[in-house]
Enzyme design. Structure first.
Site, PDB file in Angstrom:
ATOM      1  N   LYS A 275       0.854  -1.196   0.000  1.00 52.43           N
ATOM      2  CA  LYS A 275       0.000   0.000   0.000  1.00 52.43           C
ATOM      3  C   LYS A 275       0.887   1.241   0.000  1.00 52.43           C
ATOM      4  O   LYS A 275       1.494   1.576   1.011  1.00 52.43           O
ATOM      5  CB  LYS A 275      -0.928   0.045   1.207  1.00 52.43           C
ATOM      6  CG  LYS A 275      -1.949   1.173   1.072  1.00 52.43           C
ATOM      7  CD  LYS A 275      -2.536   1.618   2.387  1.00 52.43           C
ATOM      8  CE  LYS A 275      -1.994   2.917   2.920  1.00 52.43           C
ATOM      9  NZ  LYS A 275      -2.055   4.103   2.064  1.00 52.43           N
TER      10      LYS A 275
ATOM     11  N   GLU B 250       9.572   2.121  11.155  1.00 54.91           N
ATOM     12  CA  GLU B 250      10.572   3.158  10.918  1.00 54.91           C
ATOM     13  C   GLU B 250       9.846   4.478  11.079  1.00 54.91           C
ATOM     14  O   GLU B 250       9.070   4.863  10.206  1.00 54.91           O
ATOM     15  CB  GLU B 250      11.108   2.986   9.493  1.00 54.91           C
ATOM     16  CG  GLU B 250      12.421   3.642   9.264  1.00 54.91           C
ATOM     17  CD  GLU B 250      13.436   3.175  10.279  1.00 54.91           C
ATOM     18  OE1 GLU B 250      13.850   4.033  11.070  1.00 54.91           O
ATOM     19  OE2 GLU B 250      13.756   1.980  10.311  1.00 54.91           O
TER      20      GLU B 250
ATOM     21  N   CYS C 179      13.187  11.419   6.986  1.00 52.00           N
ATOM     22  CA  CYS C 179      13.263  10.960   8.379  1.00 52.00           C
ATOM     23  C   CYS C 179      14.618  11.344   8.947  1.00 52.00           C
ATOM     24  O   CYS C 179      14.770  11.509  10.148  1.00 52.00           O
ATOM     25  CB  CYS C 179      13.136   9.450   8.464  1.00 52.00           C
ATOM     26  SG  CYS C 179      11.650   8.859   7.728  1.00 52.00           S
TER      27      CYS C 179
ATOM     28  N   GLU D 197       9.193  16.413  15.779  1.00 54.62           N
ATOM     29  CA  GLU D 197       9.510  16.281  14.361  1.00 54.62           C
ATOM     30  C   GLU D 197       8.610  17.212  13.550  1.00 54.62           C
ATOM     31  O   GLU D 197       7.388  17.091  13.579  1.00 54.62           O
ATOM     32  CB  GLU D 197       9.321  14.837  13.895  1.00 54.62           C
ATOM     33  CG  GLU D 197       9.790  14.643  12.465  1.00 54.62           C
ATOM     34  CD  GLU D 197       9.718  13.200  11.993  1.00 54.62           C
ATOM     35  OE1 GLU D 197       8.683  12.559  12.214  1.00 54.62           O
ATOM     36  OE2 GLU D 197      10.706  12.742  11.384  1.00 54.62           O
TER      37      GLU D 197
HETATM   38  C1  UN1 Z   1      13.865   8.489   4.979  1.00 55.84           C
HETATM   39  O1  UN1 Z   1      13.906   9.700   5.096  1.00 55.84           O
HETATM   40  O2  UN1 Z   1      12.910   7.842   5.425  1.00 55.84           O
HETATM   41  O3  UN1 Z   1      19.818   8.635   4.406  1.00 55.84           O
HETATM   42  C2  UN1 Z   1      14.880   7.692   4.259  1.00 55.84           C
HETATM   43  C3  UN1 Z   1      18.934   9.171   3.753  1.00 55.84           C
HETATM   44  C4  UN1 Z   1      18.273   8.391   2.643  1.00 55.84           C
HETATM   45  C5  UN1 Z   1      17.093   7.631   3.142  1.00 55.84           C
HETATM   46  C6  UN1 Z   1      16.139   8.439   3.962  1.00 55.84           C
HETATM   47  N1  UN1 Z   1      19.229   7.510   2.068  1.00 55.84           N
HETATM   48  O4  UN1 Z   1      18.554  10.305   3.982  1.00 55.84           O
END
Ligand code: UN1
Length: 511
Positions: free
Chosen positions: A190, A265, A299, A399
């Site tokens: 999804k 995550e 992230c 965040e």
């Molecule tokens: C994400 O933001 O969920 O290291 C992944 C990084 C990328 C992956 C980010 N290679 O910012």
């Protein structure tokens, strides 16, 4: 003319947007209700990319059934053969890299160079995991008893529910689906509701690569309809989710009731520490890239700079000048540095944090939605910097997922490490210093899953584990060999060829 230009031209000429379907048991099908939703370009809301099936629990149920039916055959396919299909898929992605990147920029907003990187990350993990088809190492160890063999192997779990975010709309689905598939699981995927087109393009290529019908199923639609149905299904054995912490916690609770494996995550509040001996120009480069790249929507984005007071002035001066010069606009324009936020809701959320920040730190740059000229049609927000933020301020803790950077001054290395760790998240962190002893202290003491020395907080490569400590996740990792743990059960096997009963821990002891 590229496909994308043709589509955009058609959209501009007032033609209805194309319709897309679900992919279940190897067929492209309408959802049971026929209801659809639109995906729009965040840089220009007038540009509708397509209409996608608003899937329901019934659609998810059919996809799960298809995945279940495909599981025995896929599981029995030798892993190196499964790996060959992953190689073909990686090659197809490489061949279509530019098309995928442009479609991603149009749907998600990140600038083209970054979109190409996102696709590349998908290619990298496809090739890495294809190789696992011939590795997937277990242990073969000596037995404590004579004439006895001891070893462990990985086996697939069953149907994997893959629920992905919009910020890495190709890379993250690949991070999850490649290890799931090479180890012999089948998949119900999804994609995020903001990026169904990227998800669809990916699955089109997967079908072309030769994944057998039912091994990969795509259900677009909302989290409460499709996502919940996947999480609740007793026939889905493992869930992998990347997204908001609040959603992740809900998923974990529900899956926990069924003892279902869940890999999460979640959020981050990633910090860069800059010490007085740092190369400040290099630190500025690293911070800008990590804070404002992908418009702060990674992230791993840097949203806190923890700086020794002695160098705060010169660092801030550099950051402010460079951030002020960043060009906002459509990521399809190669001269643009910063694309839009994902949607108007994100602009509102970021604006809310800026209001909050005004009462906590000193706003030195930006602070508002960018609406001049063509930007008025998109979800743009100015790169924003707050100085004088304290470690426990809300903008220093929560965040924001936007282009908002907080500068936190501290007195020394100890205070910097304390501030860095004083958050409930623990994804990535970095330190700028020229002192090797200091670098090693940071490497040891930062409470994060990823540490960078003299680089920003983004840029993880696919062959090391990716994931975070504390509330960033629940202990699982994506990428690297570690990703295999999410999608496999261990089986330890003992073969006794002595011809008589040998009791471990007993027959080989004197007493
Ligand atoms: C994400 O933001 O969920 O290291 C992944 C990084 C990328 C992956 C980010 N290679 O910012």
């Amino acid at each position: 003319m590229t496909d994308l230009e043709t589509e955009r031209r058609a959209a501009a000429a007032g033609e209805p947007p194309p319709d897309f379907r679900l992919f279940i048991a190897g067929e492209w099908v309408d959802g049971v209700t026929g209801a659809t939703f639109e995906s729009v370009n965040p840089a220009d809301q007038r540009d509708v990319i397509g209409r996608f099936q608003a899937g329901t629990a019934a659609d998810a149920g059919m996809a799960v059934k298809a995945a279940e039916m495909a599981f025995p055959g896929w599981r029995a396919t030798p892993a190196p053969k499964r790996g060959e299909i992953l190689y073909r898929f990686g090659e197809l992605m490489a061949r279509h890299k530019e098309r995928l990147a442009r479609a991603m920029t149009r749907e998600m907003g990140k600038v083209l160079a970054e979109a190409r990187g996102d696709v590349q990350e998908g290619i990298d993990i496809a090739f890495l995991m294809a190789g696992e088809g011939r590795r997937m190492f277990g242990d073969t160890v000596p037995s404590e008893l004579p004439d006895k063999w001891a070893m462990s192997i990985r086996q697939p779990i069953g149907v994997a529910g893959i629920i992905t975010p919009w910020n890495f709309p190709i890379a993250i689905p690949c991070w999850k689906m490649m290890p799931a598939l090479v180890t012999g699981n089948t998949v119900v995927f999804k994609p995020a509701s903001d990026t169904p087109h990227c998800g669809t393009l990916l699955v089109e290529l997967m079908a072309e690569a030769g994944f057998p019908p039912g091994t990969v199923n795509l259900v677009t639609g909302g989290g409460t309809e499709v996502g919940d149905a996947i999480v609740e299904s007793p026939d889905v054995a493992v869930i992998s989710f990347t997204g908001h912490s609040s959603t992740g916690k809900r998923i974990a609770e529900r899956a926990g009731r069924r003892l279902k494996r869940v890999s999460l995550e979640l959020g981050g509040k990633n910090g860069v520490v800059v010490l007085r001996d740092a190369d400040l120009d290099l630190a500025t480069d690293g911070i800008l890239w990590s804070a404002f790249g992908t418009t702060g929507q990674r992230c791993t984005a840097c949203s806190r700079v923890i700086v020794e007071r002695a160098v705060m002035g010169p660092l801030l001066e550099r950051l402010e000048a460079r951030a002020r010069a960043l060009r906002l606009g459509s990521g399809l324009d190669e001269t643009v540095d910063v694309g839009p936020l994902i949607n108007p809701g994100a602009v509102e959320k970021v604006a809310g944090y800026v209001e909050l920040g005004r009462g906590e730190g000193e706003l030195v740059l930006g602070g508002a939605a960018a609406t001049h000229g063509d930007l008025a049609h998109g979800s743009f927000f100015e790169p924003t910097i707050f100085a004088g933020v304290k470690p426990m301020d809300r903008i220093g803790q929560e965040e924001i997922f936007g282009p908002v950077l907080s500068i936190i001054p501290v007195d020394d290395l100890d205070a910097a490490i304390t501030a860095l760790n004083q958050t409930r998240y623990g994804l990535s962190a970095s330190i700028f210093t020229r002192d090797v002893n200091t670098a090693f202290r940071a490497m040891r003491d930062f409470e994060t899953g990823i540490v960078y020395v003299n680089a920003g907080t983004t840029g993880a490569e696919t062959h090391l584990p990716f994931g975070g400590w504390k509330e960033t996740g629940n202990g699982h990792r994506e990428a690297g060999h570690a990703a295999l743990d999410t999608y496999t059960e261990w089986k330890s096997i003992y073969v006794d060829f002595s011809g008589h009963l040998q009791r471990a821990q007993i027959d080989n002891q004197d007493t």
